[in-house]
Motif scaffolding. Structure first.
Motif, short mmCIF file in Angstrom:
data_model
loop_
_atom_site.label_atom_id
_atom_site.label_comp_id
_atom_site.label_asym_id
_atom_site.label_seq_id
_atom_site.Cartn_x
_atom_site.Cartn_y
_atom_site.Cartn_z
N THR A 147 0.83 -1.20 0.00
CA THR A 147 0.00 0.00 0.00
C THR A 147 0.87 1.26 0.00
O THR A 147 0.66 2.18 -0.79
N ALA A 148 1.87 1.28 0.87
CA ALA A 148 2.77 2.44 0.94
C ALA A 148 3.64 2.53 -0.31
O ALA A 148 3.84 3.63 -0.86
N ILE A 201 3.08 1.40 -3.40
CA ILE A 201 2.30 1.80 -4.58
C ILE A 201 1.99 3.30 -4.51
O ILE A 201 2.09 4.01 -5.51
N ALA A 202 1.64 3.81 -3.33
CA ALA A 202 1.35 5.23 -3.20
C ALA A 202 2.57 6.08 -3.54
O ALA A 202 2.45 7.17 -4.12
N GLU A 203 3.76 5.58 -3.24
CA GLU A 203 4.99 6.32 -3.50
C GLU A 203 5.47 6.17 -4.95
O GLU A 203 6.04 7.11 -5.52
N ARG A 258 3.70 4.87 -7.87
CA ARG A 258 2.80 4.97 -9.02
C ARG A 258 2.26 6.39 -9.14
O ARG A 258 1.81 6.97 -8.15
N MET A 317 -0.33 9.29 -9.78
CA MET A 317 -1.78 9.40 -9.60
C MET A 317 -2.45 9.52 -10.94
O MET A 317 -1.96 10.24 -11.82
#
Length: 59
Positions: free
Chosen positions: A49-50, A52-54, A56, A58
């Motif tokens: 989760t962390a 992918i947020a960093e 990929r 938006m």
């Protein structure tokens, strides 16, 4: 009923897995005849989760 589905993207799963393995260190074991990496699923999901947020962009 209608909903908006999340677009699937698994292009970077190899990079994600390598980052998790490098960051956490995973024991290698056997499952049947296969070599497997044994990992706690909650830790993997939290890491992913962390990560992918960093990594990929938006949409």
């Amino acid at each position: 009923m209608t909903w908006t589905d999340v677009p699937e993207n698994e292009d970077d799963f190899e990079d994600l897995g390598a980052a998790f393995e490098a960051g956490v260190g995973l024991p290698v074991g056997r499952v049947g005849n296969a070599t497997a990496r044994l990992m706690p699923q909650r830790a993997l999901v939290d890491f992913a989760t962390a990560w992918i947020a960093e990594h990929r962009p938006m949409a």
